[in-house]
Scaffold this motif. Structure first.
Motif, PDB file in Angstrom:
ATOM      1  N   ALA A 105      46.371  12.589  23.839  1.00  0.00           N
ATOM      2  CA  ALA A 105      46.062  13.029  25.199  1.00  0.00           C
ATOM      3  C   ALA A 105      46.885  12.219  26.200  1.00  0.00           C
ATOM      4  O   ALA A 105      46.868  10.992  26.187  1.00  0.00           O
ATOM      5  N   VAL A 106      47.611  12.906  27.054  1.00  0.00           N
ATOM      6  CA  VAL A 106      48.366  12.278  28.139  1.00  0.00           C
ATOM      7  C   VAL A 106      47.675  12.655  29.445  1.00  0.00           C
ATOM      8  O   VAL A 106      47.661  13.820  29.833  1.00  0.00           O
ATOM      9  N   SER A 107      47.080  11.683  30.103  1.00  0.00           N
ATOM     10  CA  SER A 107      46.287  11.943  31.301  1.00  0.00           C
ATOM     11  C   SER A 107      46.990  11.416  32.545  1.00  0.00           C
ATOM     12  O   SER A 107      47.946  10.645  32.472  1.00  0.00           O
ATOM     13  N   TRP A 108      46.485  11.852  33.692  1.00  0.00           N
ATOM     14  CA  TRP A 108      47.064  11.418  34.951  1.00  0.00           C
ATOM     15  C   TRP A 108      46.898   9.909  35.115  1.00  0.00           C
ATOM     16  O   TRP A 108      45.954   9.303  34.619  1.00  0.00           O
TER      17      TRP A 108
ATOM     18  N   ALA B 256      47.943   6.501  38.062  1.00  0.00           N
ATOM     19  CA  ALA B 256      48.301   6.215  39.447  1.00  0.00           C
ATOM     20  C   ALA B 256      48.610   4.744  39.614  1.00  0.00           C
ATOM     21  O   ALA B 256      48.157   3.900  38.832  1.00  0.00           O
ATOM     22  N   GLY B 257      49.398   4.454  40.646  1.00  0.00           N
ATOM     23  CA  GLY B 257      49.762   3.075  40.923  1.00  0.00           C
ATOM     24  C   GLY B 257      48.588   2.235  41.364  1.00  0.00           C
ATOM     25  O   GLY B 257      48.619   1.013  41.235  1.00  0.00           O
ATOM     26  N   LEU B 258      47.526   2.855  41.889  1.00  0.00           N
ATOM     27  CA  LEU B 258      46.294   2.177  42.260  1.00  0.00           C
ATOM     28  C   LEU B 258      45.117   2.957  41.690  1.00  0.00           C
ATOM     29  O   LEU B 258      45.199   4.169  41.503  1.00  0.00           O
ATOM     30  N   SER B 259      44.030   2.255  41.409  1.00  0.00           N
ATOM     31  CA  SER B 259      42.847   2.906  40.842  1.00  0.00           C
ATOM     32  C   SER B 259      41.781   3.177  41.890  1.00  0.00           C
ATOM     33  O   SER B 259      40.641   3.472  41.573  1.00  0.00           O
ATOM     34  N   ILE B 260      42.148   3.078  43.163  1.00  0.00           N
ATOM     35  CA  ILE B 260      41.152   3.158  44.223  1.00  0.00           C
ATOM     36  C   ILE B 260      40.627   4.573  44.427  1.00  0.00           C
ATOM     37  O   ILE B 260      39.478   4.783  44.801  1.00  0.00           O
ATOM     38  N   GLY B 261      41.454   5.577  44.231  1.00  0.00           N
ATOM     39  CA  GLY B 261      41.052   6.940  44.538  1.00  0.00           C
ATOM     40  C   GLY B 261      40.937   7.809  43.311  1.00  0.00           C
ATOM     41  O   GLY B 261      41.246   7.399  42.186  1.00  0.00           O
ATOM     42  N   GLY B 262      40.488   9.054  43.514  1.00  0.00           N
ATOM     43  CA  GLY B 262      40.389  10.015  42.430  1.00  0.00           C
ATOM     44  C   GLY B 262      41.649  10.857  42.325  1.00  0.00           C
ATOM     45  O   GLY B 262      42.598  10.700  43.101  1.00  0.00           O
ATOM     46  N   TRP B 263      41.640  11.760  41.357  1.00  0.00           N
ATOM     47  CA  TRP B 263      42.806  12.608  41.104  1.00  0.00           C
ATOM     48  C   TRP B 263      42.858  13.759  42.097  1.00  0.00           C
ATOM     49  O   TRP B 263      41.828  14.341  42.468  1.00  0.00           O
ATOM     50  N   ILE B 264      44.081  14.087  42.525  1.00  0.00           N
ATOM     51  CA  ILE B 264      44.318  15.310  43.286  1.00  0.00           C
ATOM     52  C   ILE B 264      45.576  15.974  42.729  1.00  0.00           C
ATOM     53  O   ILE B 264      46.460  15.297  42.174  1.00  0.00           O
ATOM     54  N   SER B 265      45.658  17.282  42.862  1.00  0.00           N
ATOM     55  CA  SER B 265      46.850  18.000  42.394  1.00  0.00           C
ATOM     56  C   SER B 265      47.989  17.901  43.393  1.00  0.00           C
ATOM     57  O   SER B 265      49.151  18.117  43.033  1.00  0.00           O
ATOM     58  N   GLY B 266      47.660  17.598  44.648  1.00  0.00           N
ATOM     59  CA  GLY B 266      48.694  17.524  45.670  1.00  0.00           C
ATOM     60  C   GLY B 266      49.302  18.879  46.003  1.00  0.00           C
ATOM     61  O   GLY B 266      50.347  18.953  46.653  1.00  0.00           O
ATOM     62  N   GLY B 267      48.673  19.955  45.509  1.00  0.00           N
ATOM     63  CA  GLY B 267      49.220  21.287  45.734  1.00  0.00           C
ATOM     64  C   GLY B 267      50.258  21.691  44.713  1.00  0.00           C
ATOM     65  O   GLY B 267      50.862  22.770  44.819  1.00  0.00           O
ATOM     66  N   PHE B 268      50.482  20.853  43.686  1.00  0.00           N
ATOM     67  CA  PHE B 268      51.464  21.159  42.654  1.00  0.00           C
ATOM     68  C   PHE B 268      50.781  21.778  41.430  1.00  0.00           C
ATOM     69  O   PHE B 268      49.572  21.618  41.230  1.00  0.00           O
ATOM     70  N   ALA B 269      51.562  22.458  40.613  1.00  0.00           N
ATOM     71  CA  ALA B 269      51.042  23.091  39.395  1.00  0.00           C
ATOM     72  C   ALA B 269      50.924  22.037  38.298  1.00  0.00           C
ATOM     73  O   ALA B 269      51.729  21.982  37.359  1.00  0.00           O
ATOM     74  N   VAL B 270      49.903  21.182  38.435  1.00  0.00           N
ATOM     75  CA  VAL B 270      49.704  20.082  37.496  1.00  0.00           C
ATOM     76  C   VAL B 270      48.259  20.109  37.009  1.00  0.00           C
ATOM     77  O   VAL B 270      47.422  20.842  37.522  1.00  0.00           O
ATOM     78  N   GLU B 271      47.976  19.295  35.997  1.00  0.00           N
ATOM     79  CA  GLU B 271      46.636  19.198  35.436  1.00  0.00           C
ATOM     80  C   GLU B 271      46.314  17.743  35.153  1.00  0.00           C
ATOM     81  O   GLU B 271      47.203  16.881  35.168  1.00  0.00           O
ATOM     82  N   GLN B 272      45.031  17.455  34.892  1.00  0.00           N
ATOM     83  CA  GLN B 272      44.622  16.067  34.687  1.00  0.00           C
ATOM     84  C   GLN B 272      45.003  15.534  33.320  1.00  0.00           C
ATOM     85  O   GLN B 272      45.289  14.346  33.170  1.00  0.00           O
ATOM     86  N   THR B 273      45.023  16.384  32.296  1.00  0.00           N
ATOM     87  CA  THR B 273      45.299  15.930  30.930  1.00  0.00           C
ATOM     88  C   THR B 273      46.095  16.989  30.178  1.00  0.00           C
ATOM     89  O   THR B 273      45.858  18.186  30.334  1.00  0.00           O
ATOM     90  N   HIS B 274      47.040  16.513  29.360  1.00  0.00           N
ATOM     91  CA  HIS B 274      47.786  17.395  28.457  1.00  0.00           C
ATOM     92  C   HIS B 274      47.662  16.845  27.049  1.00  0.00           C
ATOM     93  O   HIS B 274      47.757  15.635  26.828  1.00  0.00           O
ATOM     94  N   HIS B 275      47.445  17.730  26.077  1.00  0.00           N
ATOM     95  CA  HIS B 275      47.354  17.334  24.674  1.00  0.00           C
ATOM     96  C   HIS B 275      48.627  17.753  23.932  1.00  0.00           C
ATOM     97  O   HIS B 275      49.122  18.871  24.114  1.00  0.00           O
ATOM     98  N   THR B 276      49.129  16.860  23.107  1.00  0.00           N
ATOM     99  CA  THR B 276      50.418  17.088  22.446  1.00  0.00           C
ATOM    100  C   THR B 276      50.291  17.896  21.159  1.00  0.00           C
ATOM    101  O   THR B 276      51.229  17.959  20.373  1.00  0.00           O
ATOM    102  N   GLY B 277      49.153  18.537  20.910  1.00  0.00           N
ATOM    103  CA  GLY B 277      48.816  19.016  19.575  1.00  0.00           C
ATOM    104  C   GLY B 277      49.527  20.200  18.998  1.00  0.00           C
ATOM    105  O   GLY B 277      49.229  20.584  17.870  1.00  0.00           O
TER     106      GLY B 277
END
Length: 348
Positions: A240-243, A245-266
């Motif tokens: 599993a390859v997950s999002w 960040a340079g800091l752990s202060i905030g939560g995940w956002i897509s930023g409006g891009f076609a991205v996801e929180q986790t990708h599996h290499t399977g």
């Protein structure tokens, strides 16, 4: 795809064992051969030992002019980069290292490209001189071979970080609930209200997006014996390859891009090797990097800001990612070893 019409030796050669030369009569060089299977564009380069000076270049599979007129070099390989390298009248194998006519070579291949790097000892009398910049040729007008960056990284770093990639905890905004404060003193109420904060993460302007693929070895390293062999992996070895960040202060956002929180290499993939080959399966997991900031709100103090930091998220459907095969004992690593590529500007 057959490559025989492109990768042909241009001089007659005869199979022979490497000549025994005195060290004072030799010079070590690095050979790099690149091929686009899609466009059939190719490049052969000869570098000095430290790869600080380019000593020869050809936009074919062979070089037979200038200092190499009497000692031409040519590659004849298959779709996996395995085959022969002719140096004058001597032929070396580009795979394995168990026979007397093998040299130290590494290969990286995928469905579209081949790159081979070999260490070789040449006779010192060759009048090798650096190629002038004005004499350099762009051998890939339709776009450079992407695997060149992979080979450069695997060559320059003997070890790579082994990273465990658990999904990070996604921090969410904390809701304010007045019922939680019932039955407490006024001081306790004020203190508890001040402890309650909300966090809002957002992109800085357009996020300045870049593509930063994470390269991961997804199979074990395997060595073939005297027979060809195969190494592969499937869903059972998925990573599993997950999002991040340079800091752990905030939560995940897509930023409006076609991205996801986790990708599996399977998805299953495999690499086929020649006798005595070392090999492993790698995957470039496509990631977008974008610049964000987190705003922290406290009811008893002014709003706080984290400052700008970078967030990395896998592209949806791994758009832009790919599998590839790495060959050579010096180049394969351990399953889970990874590195981050600083790629092109732009979102997925």
């Amino acid at each position: 795809m057959k490559l025989s019409h492109v990768i042909l030796a241009t001089v007659p050669v005869a199979l022979a064992a490497p000549s025994q030369l005195d060290a004072r009569d030799t010079q070590d060089v690095q050979l790099t051969f690149q091929l686009s299977k899609l466009t059939q564009e190719a490049a052969l380069e000869v570098w000095n030992k430290d790869e600080t000076e380019l000593l020869g270049q050809s936009c074919t599979n062979s070089i037979d002019s200038g200092a190499f007129k009497d000692t031409p070099i040519a590659f004849t390989v298959n779709e996996r980069g395995a085959g022969e390298m002719a140096v004058g009248t001597t032929i070396y194998k580009t795979y394995g290292n168990e026979s007397s006519n093998a040299v130290s070579c590494g290969r990286v291949t995928n469905s579209a490209e081949i790159i081979i790097k070999c260490q070789l000892t040449l006779p010192a009398p060759l009048a090798l001189a650096p190629v002038r910049k004005r004499d350099l040729t762009n051998c890939f007008p339709n776009g450079a071979v992407e695997l060149h960056r992979v080979m450069k990284r695997l060559t320059s770093e003997p070890t790579l970080p082994h990273v465990q990639l658990p999904p990070p905890t996604v921090e969410t905004q904390t809701a304010f609930n007045t019922t939680e404060l019932e039955g407490t003193s006024d001081l306790e109420k004020r203190q508890r209200v001040c402890e309650i904060t909300s966090k809002e993460t957002y992109c800085i302007e357009d996020g300045n997006p870049h593509q930063n693929p994470k390269h991961i070895q997804v199979s074990v390293s395997q060595k073939c014996s005297e027979r060809a062999c195969t190494v592969g992996f499937g869903e059972g070895r998925s990573i599993a390859v997950s999002w991040t960040a340079g800091l752990s202060i905030g939560g995940w956002i897509s930023g409006g891009f076609a991205v996801e929180q986790t990708h599996h290499t399977g998805t299953y993939s495999e690499c086929n090797g020649e006798p005595w080959d070392w090999m492993a399966v790698w995957k470039a997991v496509a990631q977008a990097a974008y610049t964000v900031e987190t705003k922290v709100t406290n009811r008893c103090a002014p709003d706080g800001y984290s400052g700008h930091y970078v967030m990395w998220s896998p592209n949806q459907y791994n758009r832009g990612g790919y599998f590839y095969c790495v060959y050579g004992e010096r180049y394969v690593r351990a399953i889970g070893d990874s590195w981050l590529e600083h790629g092109r500007p732009g979102g997925p």
